[in-house]
Structures are given as C-alpha cells and as structure tokens.
Design an enzyme around this catalytic site. Sequence first.
Site, PDB file in Angstrom:
ATOM      1  N   GLY A 166       0.804  -1.211   0.000  1.00 20.78           N
ATOM      2  CA  GLY A 166       0.000   0.000   0.000  1.00 20.78           C
ATOM      3  C   GLY A 166       0.835   1.258   0.000  1.00 20.78           C
ATOM      4  N   ARG A 193     -11.014  -2.266   5.725  1.00 18.04           N
ATOM      5  CA  ARG A 193     -10.951  -0.928   6.310  1.00 18.04           C
ATOM      6  C   ARG A 193      -9.532  -0.698   6.800  1.00 18.04           C
ATOM      7  NH1 ARG A 193     -15.910   1.208   6.891  1.00 18.04           N
ATOM      8  NH2 ARG A 193     -17.704  -0.197   7.060  1.00 18.04           N
ATOM      9  N   ALA A 194      -9.225   0.563   7.098  1.00 14.58           N
ATOM     10  CA  ALA A 194      -7.910   0.896   7.630  1.00 14.58           C
ATOM     11  C   ALA A 194      -7.679   0.160   8.937  1.00 14.58           C
ATOM     12  CB  ALA A 194      -7.812   2.392   7.883  1.00 14.58           C
ATOM     13  N   SER A 197      -3.508   2.441   8.781  1.00 10.01           N
ATOM     14  CA  SER A 197      -3.337   3.515   7.798  1.00 10.01           C
ATOM     15  C   SER A 197      -4.452   4.554   7.951  1.00 10.01           C
ATOM     16  CB  SER A 197      -3.356   2.916   6.393  1.00 10.01           C
ATOM     17  OG  SER A 197      -4.650   2.435   6.097  1.00 10.01           O
ATOM     18  N   THR A 201      -9.418   0.903   1.496  1.00  7.09           N
ATOM     19  CA  THR A 201     -10.271   1.069   0.321  1.00  7.09           C
ATOM     20  C   THR A 201     -11.748   1.089   0.716  1.00  7.09           C
ATOM     21  OG1 THR A 201      -8.666   0.073  -1.161  1.00  7.09           O
ATOM     22  CG2 THR A 201     -10.956   0.011  -1.866  1.00  7.09           C
ATOM     23  N   ASP A 254       7.425  -8.783   8.115  1.00  3.83           N
ATOM     24  CA  ASP A 254       6.610  -9.118   6.978  1.00  3.83           C
ATOM     25  C   ASP A 254       7.408 -10.135   6.201  1.00  3.83           C
ATOM     26  OD1 ASP A 254       4.594  -8.931   5.162  1.00  3.83           O
ATOM     27  OD2 ASP A 254       4.530  -6.757   5.338  1.00  3.83           O
ATOM     28  N   SER A 262      -1.186 -14.841   2.697  1.00  2.00           N
ATOM     29  CA  SER A 262      -2.201 -13.851   3.053  1.00  2.00           C
ATOM     30  C   SER A 262      -2.947 -13.360   1.811  1.00  2.00           C
ATOM     31  CB  SER A 262      -1.508 -12.683   3.770  1.00  2.00           C
ATOM     32  OG  SER A 262      -2.355 -11.574   3.874  1.00  2.00           O
ATOM     33  N   LYS A 286       6.958  -0.992   1.056  1.00  2.00           N
ATOM     34  CA  LYS A 286       7.259  -2.305   1.631  1.00  2.00           C
ATOM     35  C   LYS A 286       8.356  -3.007   0.837  1.00  2.00           C
ATOM     36  CE  LYS A 286       4.081  -4.939   3.480  1.00  2.00           C
ATOM     37  NZ  LYS A 286       2.988  -5.885   3.761  1.00  2.00           N
TER      38      LYS A 286
END
Lengths: 489, 489
Positions: A166, A193-194, A197, A201, A254, A262, A286
């Site tokens: 993102g 949802r956030a 962040s 979206t 990550d 995922s 990222k």
Amino acid sequence: MRLHAQHQPIALMRADCHVCRSEGLSSRSQVLITADDRQVQALLYQIDSEMLAQDEVALSEDAWDALGIADGAVVQVRHPPVLESLAGVRQRIYGRRLGQEDMVAIVGDVVRGRYTDVHLSAFLTATATLPLSIDETIFLTRAMVDVGDRLSWEAPIVVDKHCVGGLPGNRTTPLVVAIAAANGLVMPKTSSRAITSPAGTADTMEMLAPVDLGIEQLQHVVRTEGGCVAWGGAMHLSPADDIFVRVERELDIDTEGQLIASVLSKKIAAGATHVVIDIPIGPTAKIRSREAAERLAAHLTETASHFGLALRCLYTDGSQPVGRGIGPALEARDVLAVLRNEPARPQDLRERAARVAGAVLELGGAALAGQGEALALQTLDSGRAWEKFARICAAQGGLREPPQAAHIEPLVALQAGRVVHIDNRKLSRLAKLAGAPERPAAGVSLRARLGEEISRGQPWLFLHAQTRGEMAYALEYARHAGDIITIEA
Amino acid sequence: MRLHAQHQPIALMRADCHVCRSEGLSSRSQVLITADDRQVQALLYQIDSEMLAQDEVALSEDAWDALGIADGAVVQVRHPPVLESLAGVRQRIYGRRLGQEDMVAIVGDVVRGRYTDVHLSAFLTATATLPLSIDETIFLTRAMVDVGDRLSWEAPIVVDKHCVGGLPGNRTTPLVVAIAAANGLVMPKTSSRAITSPAGTADTMEMLAPVDLGIEQLQHVVRTEGGCVAWGGAMHLSPADDIFVRVERELDIDTEGQLIASVLSKKIAAGATHVVIDIPIGPTAKIRSREAAERLAAHLTETASHFGLALRCLYTDGSQPVGRGIGPALEARDVLAVLRNEPARPQDLRERAARVAGAVLELGGAALAGQGEALALQTLDSGRAWEKFARICAAQGGLREPPQAAHIEPLVALQAGRVVHIDNRKLSRLAKLAGAPERPAAGVSLRARLGEEISRGQPWLFLHAQTRGEMAYALEYARHAGDIITIEA
C-alpha cells in the site's frame, strides 16, 4: 461489560470466584467458555475487585461475538482441551518442515481462538527465521482458504487486484473495478478498512456508497453490474489472515511466505480466477528494490499456479503518495475527479489506475496484449467508467458526495527549492493525527510532487480536520516531526 | 483494583475516557504510565463499562508495584517511546547474530516491561530456530546479570548448586547446604517457589524455617552459619529470567542457549564462584539421553568459564521421583528424615544428596578428589549436617515442624507385579490436584520404586489433602488418568 481487545477473546473473573478455585484456573491462562452449544477459548485475567460480582465473568468483544450471547447470560468456564497442534509449531521452531495436516491443525486452532499471542508470534517467527518453503506456503494458503467461507460466481473468469504494502492515497481500486466492469468483466471486489493507515479502500468507498453489504446483496450487485467494491470484513474469508496480520504488525515484520499466503488465500476465498498484483517499489515502500519485487513475483506466481489462479505482477513507482488526498473523503474526491474527467484530476492516480486496469483487461481477456491500458484510458475518457461506477454505487445503496472538513489549514514552504523526498510514513501519521479514518472528512491534501519547484511561502499541503483539537495535534506534529517533504535550494 | 497478570503490566481504561481520545490510544496497544518519577509500560485494554469512572485506570499487580503507588493516586498515561531494541529482534528473526549491545538493549527493555508477549515470543523463538551461538549466549548471560542486582560475599569461594529441569521430590538442596556449611564452605542458596510444579525448594524449606529474608538478614545468616536456603524471588537477581521462563513455559519449549543463560545468570548474580549442576536423565525428564546431557554440560562449562565460574556437571538418574513426598510438607519430612538419620529415611534422597554434596565439597576445596561423597555421608551419619541445618533454620527465624494433612487416602494396586514405569508428570499433576503447593500439607507420598514387586491391594501411594473437595478431585484424576505407575505381572 465489553472489553475491546482486537480479535483477542479475553475473560475477566474474580480471583476468589468459586469456579477459579475449584477448577484451579490461574490468571493469564487459557480457559474454555461454553454457552449452550457454542464455545470460545479466552485468555483469563483475574482481578481483586468488587467491579465484578463473585461468580461473574466479563468478556472481550470477540468472546461475546463467538458465543452469541447477551449480558447476563450463563456460561461455563473450565480448562481448555490440550492444544495438540502446538506440537507442530514446536517442531517447526526446531526446524522440521510442516505438512498439509500440520497446517490445517494450526490454522484451525488459530481461528478457533485457541492460540495466545505467545503461540501466534512463535509460529510467525519460526516461519520467518527458517522461511516457509514453496510447499509449506501452498499448504498454509490452502489451510487458510479452507478454514473460512468461500464465494463462488457463475462467471468462468473472475478478476481481482491487490496492491502489496500500500501507498498513501493509492486508491485505484474503485477506478479499476469501474473500468473492468464497464468492459464486461466480472470483478467482485472485497476490501478492508484501515487498520493502521489513514484510510482503507472500504473506508474511501464508503464515502461514495454503502459498503457493508450482505452476501445476498453483494451477489445481486455483481450479477446486475459486473462489479462491486464492498467491505470484506463481515464475510469470513480467510479469517486466520486478520489474526496473523495483527501479530506481524506488532512485530513490524513481513515475511514473503506469510505475505503470499495472506494475499492468495483472500483472493481464492473471494472466488477470483485472474489476479493483477501491483507491487510499488520505493525507499519507504514495503518492497524497496526491483530484485526483491521480482523474487516476490516469481514466488507469488508459482504458488498461485497450484490453485489454478492466473497472476500478473506489475512493478510500479512507490516513491511518493498517489493523488492528492490522504483520508477517506479526500481520497474519494480524487477518485471522483478522475472518473468525472475534471480538469484538476490527479494525473498520477489516473495513470496508475489505467495501468492496473489495463493489466486486468488483458489478463481477463477483455483486451489484446498491449492494448489494455489504452482501452482503460478510453473507458475513462468516454465517461463509460463513470457511468458504470454510478450504477454500481446505486446498486450498493446509492451514490453520495464525500463530506467536507470543518477546518482547513495550509502548511507552507519555509524556503524555495525542488522537492527531492517525500516521507510516506510521516504523511500517514499526519493524516491520522488530523483525525483520519475515524473522522472521514479529515486527512491531508498534498500539493507537492517529487521533482517539482516550490516557492517560499507556497502551501505544499492542506490539513483537513473536524475539530480544533485535532487540527492543533496535527499542526504540533508537523512542527516537530522533522522533514515531511525535503526541499533542496 | 488489582489485576493478576503474572509479571505483565496491564492497564484498563474506558474507551470513552478523555485521555484515550485525545492521545489516540487504542485497545491492546502499549502505553507509558508515569507517577511522580517512576514509570512503567503496560498493555492497554479498553472497556465499555461503568466499572471504571470516566478517567480512571485499573492496573495489574506488576504495574502497581513498578509505580509504587496506592489506590487513588494520580498517573499520566501516554504513548510509549519507540521500542528501539526491537530492531535487533527483527534482525535476529532474519538471521543476523546479535552483539553485546543488542542484548543489553533487548534485556533492558524486557525488564522495563516494554516487551509484549508477541515481542518476547519472537525473541525466544528466533533464538530457538537459529540457536544462540556461544558468543550470543555469553552476551545474553552478561546482559541478564547486569540488568539486575548482584550479591557479593567476603569469601573467596562461594559454592552453589542447580538441578536442570527438576524431578518431583528431588529436594537435595537443604541437605547439600547443610553438608557444605558443616564442612566450612560458604553456600548462600537462593531458591524459587513452585511455578507449575507441586513444590519449589523455597516452598519446601518454608515448612522448616522462614525463607522470606531481606538482604541484610540473608547476609547475617551466611556470615554466622556459612549457608542459608532463602527465597530468591524478592532479590531482583536476573529479573529477565522470570519473564523469559514464563513465555517458554507457555510455548513448552526449552532451548539450550536460553537454559544456559538462565542458570548461569542466576548463579553469577547470586555471587557464586563454584557451581555443581545436577542433570537428571530419564524418559520423562527434561534431558532424555546421555549424549544430550554431555552436550549441555560442555556448553554450560564453556560459557561459565567466560565469567570465571568453575562448573562441575553430574549425570544422575531421572527415571523416577526422589524420596517419597511430593508437596511442600511431605518433601520437608523426607529432608528431616535424612538429616535425623531416621530408620525410614528415603535412601535415594540421601544418596543423591551425598553425591551432589560430595561434588560441591570437592569443587569448593573441602574434600580431596574422590573423597567428597564419603565425607558428605559421614557428615550426615555423624549428625553434623543436622546440627548445622538446625542452626541455619534458627538463624533464618526458627526451626519448625511441617504440618500434617487433614485427609489421607491410599491408592492400592489392582494387580500384583513389578513396577516397570513411573510417570513423573502425572504424579506432579496428582499432587497439585490434591492442593500442593497452595495447601502446604497437601501432596502425595509415593511408596513404589522402579523394579519393586508389589502385591494386589497394596497401597502404592497416599494422597494427602486439606479439604474433602480437593481429595475428591485428586481421586477422580487418579481413576481416569491412565497408568500413573505401570505394574507388569
């Protein structure tokens, strides 16, 4: 009593309650709570207090929801059964590879709430220190899909997209869905949802239409319009993913294998057959190098092929935010400006959306190779994308205008020069301090782009806030955060 | 309000409190709590409830203790500073070795309560999947010693002992201290209470004399008698160890590097110079083979030598419990029987104690090589050990007799035959269900030894309990647990 604990079932009981004493339950241990035929495993904390009656239990939101009970209901509390799947985690800690059955057992217990933070972190760390093999990634992905629900569509080709990591303001999804659906593709998009962040979206889309659709309504929208942008949170698609993501965020790690499982588990569960993956590359993104992006793309593609999923990866610029707005309403305005071909539309958002949509059109068979991007731009220019988007919004419950913030303040350049760096993380933090995403109209509107010349006193960003207090917080941060953008004379 | 959370600082606040809203604190995040000049980092849970007043905070025991405040005190709650040391953990997850500075930073933050369960588990898992090197083990040990307090003694030689993993009833420590001190050695022993076992050495010793000594009193006892057996919990020796051990127990893992750092950091902090390590080997013991024991011994010895610590490892039989009693008072009776040379004294406990004490005497220079065990036995036989023990108890606050349980029930053999297996874990569980260690008189007294012939109807174990309810629990478990001892016809 409701306890907020972000996906963690928790129970509070008095240390001197009869059940704790007779069952020998100790604080910070796991307990099994049963109400009628439903049960949940929870972390027990004991308290010394009159806050709770002698044999009363207080539960966290997740425990309430899992049990489906109301205040005052009677529950049983006892020792949980032995956590057999933990043997697999222990073996993995010591380096033995996991098989399909191990993964099914682990993911099943994770979703049943039987893993503590200690267990979850051990599983994720062990698979980072000795990375998941391709086989293990496939087993994990399959287990994550199978433990949740799965959507199915009548169409032979169902397209989807995903953006790795993102970028602030990178709200291409509503545009891509509109373009794909306008060209006859089926694109039932579920978004999040956030979490950390300033906007997810689903938060942005909610500024334009309702997104909290039931499965029936979702299917109706897709059947009639070919696409939708709905909130996926209520749909139980790959439910283990939300739990793993929370722990990875706490560790700020990550790993590639977990990322692949995922992304793919969510797409497979949502019924996609053809997926475009947008991989932004940049110093604060990222993925930080082309090599890392190519390695990720190769592993994503290989794993996806085991599930019959066609994948195409795009490498895009991750060096700065996309569009102007960061925050639900401000991002929604950018989306509308592109769809409506407004003169002040953000060009970068339009171009990125066309590139991703072009890949979707080609992968889904709606455009010949090399012609997707042109078709996407033409779909925007002709107004067909806007028309389709308006119909999708109507089907989701009605198109609406994003709200306007009560307070707007500029940040001005203290010196003239060229913009040489933009710190995405600081911008996100600023937007959140201004109130996003809880206050949907709040956020920031960025007016500087990398490489642009800026004059002294020129506003390079506008802060949007709903309250004076939040505006003060954001201004305070802006003063002390160091360079959010770097201007070189 | 006091919340029990086993070494975890926790704060409860209302979701709608002003501080949470203005600071943007979210549930299950870390917060920094300050009272006057003291502070602690805690895990925040938010609740929707009138249980707490609008701007009230409820704290767990550890948070109360760290802040040193009373009910009703005013505290500040805000975002904690960034956890810099986590960068080291993240790098270790991805395989980079840690240096001395990394370990100091990590262990320091762990002891300051800044690591969540997720962070702790990641650190321990990463150092299990890619095991700690000898260098890392040394760095970790040093960091664990330095972060806590350190005892110092005037004697040039200070002896100590440790048993790896523990065996039910293996209460050699009070005997070894008495024998060593009777022969002129300095042995200031600090021991732990039970955490998951039916009795810790401190619990057993407390049946015979007070063990909760302040540092002044401890030094007085050692100065006058040469030895003591005190509870180490209040002394802040290697405080990180307690935190790591809790997480390892939850994972049920035990890595060699962590074990070495745990054992050595406690001994070094307690001021020991010469240490005997008892390593029981057996199918249900922590160490299951001679090879594993030898590898552990080699690494322990190498690491210890970096701290100038002289070490001697003994390999002992870990196939069955030691002595008869399992539980504080019952184990204390075994210790007394050996010291007083009672005819019914448990021979195995006497022999093990003599072997460990013999090694201590030789290592500490109080016996020539090969003559320690004989000297230890002679110290017991002559009554000098008992005399010294009584003086130590008097110095600690007064010798006392262990309590007797209110209810005693036998378990009898259902068939005749030879005892071929004893399940240490089931025996421990049985003793705990009977009430140990919370009810000090409770536990089990085992009357069967491996290889012994037993006749039908013969009592092979006596259950001791304080209440009828606990006796019923223990009997119920004994009926359904499967073979606790295995008898072959």
